[in-house]
Design a protein around this motif. Structure first.
Motif, PDB file in Angstrom:
ATOM      1  N   HIS A   1       0.839  -1.196   0.000  1.00 35.54           N
ATOM      2  CA  HIS A   1       0.000   0.000   0.000  1.00 35.54           C
ATOM      3  C   HIS A   1       0.875   1.248   0.000  1.00 35.54           C
ATOM      4  CE1 HIS A   1      -3.552  -2.416   0.788  1.00 35.54           C
ATOM      5  NE2 HIS A   1      -2.936  -2.964   1.822  1.00 35.54           N
ATOM      6  N   THR A   2       0.277   2.354  -0.434  1.00 34.40           N
ATOM      7  CA  THR A   2       0.966   3.632  -0.499  1.00 34.40           C
ATOM      8  C   THR A   2       0.562   4.516   0.672  1.00 34.40           C
ATOM      9  OG1 THR A   2       1.097   3.567  -2.911  1.00 34.40           O
ATOM     10  CG2 THR A   2       1.264   5.725  -1.881  1.00 34.40           C
ATOM     11  N   LEU A   3       1.561   5.152   1.279  1.00 34.96           N
ATOM     12  CA  LEU A   3       1.310   6.139   2.321  1.00 34.96           C
ATOM     13  C   LEU A   3       1.108   7.508   1.680  1.00 34.96           C
ATOM     14  CD1 LEU A   3       4.047   5.141   4.916  1.00 34.96           C
ATOM     15  CD2 LEU A   3       1.577   4.808   5.178  1.00 34.96           C
ATOM     16  N   ASN A   4       0.049   8.195   2.094  1.00 33.41           N
ATOM     17  CA  ASN A   4      -0.237   9.537   1.605  1.00 33.41           C
ATOM     18  C   ASN A   4      -0.343  10.498   2.778  1.00 33.41           C
ATOM     19  OD1 ASN A   4      -0.657   8.906  -1.301  1.00 33.41           O
ATOM     20  ND2 ASN A   4      -2.337   7.667  -0.494  1.00 33.41           N
ATOM     21  N   ALA A   5       0.048  11.733   2.552  1.00 27.75           N
ATOM     22  CA  ALA A   5      -0.049  12.744   3.604  1.00 27.75           C
ATOM     23  C   ALA A   5      -1.491  12.887   4.059  1.00 27.75           C
ATOM     24  CB  ALA A   5       0.490  14.075   3.097  1.00 27.75           C
TER      25      ALA A   5
END
Length: 205
Positions: free
Chosen positions: A107-111
């Motif tokens: 998964h991608t971490l987003n602000a």
């Protein structure tokens, strides 16, 4: 919430277990997987996720072993998705260590805000040490897991691939130093500190 710090691997990198009564999250499984597994088994809470502040080799040495052991998803910023599989990007190619090659992230971490179980926190992008660096801010607990951006009286190095000193200083001043002074900083290396202390005493900023 309880924070347990473990100094791991050849570079003495800090890995963390964060837990409450129901949930356990692994942050930066830097190395020594058997030691971490033993600790997790003693806690007797199954991990729900592995979060990475960034993908340098000394922060991911035990990543695949723990992912395989517990079948949990891995979260990493999009700017470093390729780093897990590439020793030239994660830096292991340039150090006297075995090259580190991990499976891709899940998964991608987003602000912005994020929750895992009953753990609620905010992701701040902290580029400079690496382009996809992030910090995890737990406002209710008044603490931050800073990765290799801000240390006790120090900052992250910027001489590895895609590091940038000016970007890191901007990150610290405009992102981290806007947090309240009493927030405890748990860094990627060395002892904990506070935002207030680093504003006053950090010689780099």
């Amino acid at each position: 919430m309880e924070v347990k710090k473990y100094t791991l691997g050849q570079l003495g990198t800090n890995g963390y277990l964060l837990m409450n009564d129901e949930d356990l999250v692994i942050i930066d499984p830097a190395g020594e997987p058997n030691r971490l597994i033993k600790e997790i088994e003693s806690i007797n809470i199954k991990p729900k996720a592995i979060l990475l502040t960034h993908a340098h080799f000394d922060h991911i040495g035990a990543l695949d072993a723990l992912r395989d052991e517990y079948g949990v998803p891995v979260y990493l910023h999009a700017n470093e998705h390729e780093w897990l599989e590439n020793p030239a990007l994660n830096g292991s190619k340039y150090f006297p260590v075995k090259e580190v090659i991990c499976q891709p992230t899940d998964h991608t971490l987003n602000a912005g805000p994020m929750s895992i179980g009953d753990m609620h926190f905010t992701i701040i992008e902290t580029p400079g040490h690496s382009p996809g660096g992030v910090a995890f801010v737990f406002n209710e607990e008044r603490l931050i897991i800073s990765g290799d951006s801000l240390f006790h009286r120090g900052i992250g190095r910027t001489d590895l691939p895609l590091g940038d000193y000016d970007t890191l200083i901007h990150t610290i001043k405009e992102q981290l130093f806007h947090l309240p002074d009493d927030y405890v900083v748990y860094p990627g290396h060395g002892p904990a500190t506070t935002i207030g202390d680093e504003k006053k005493l950090n010689p780099f900023v």
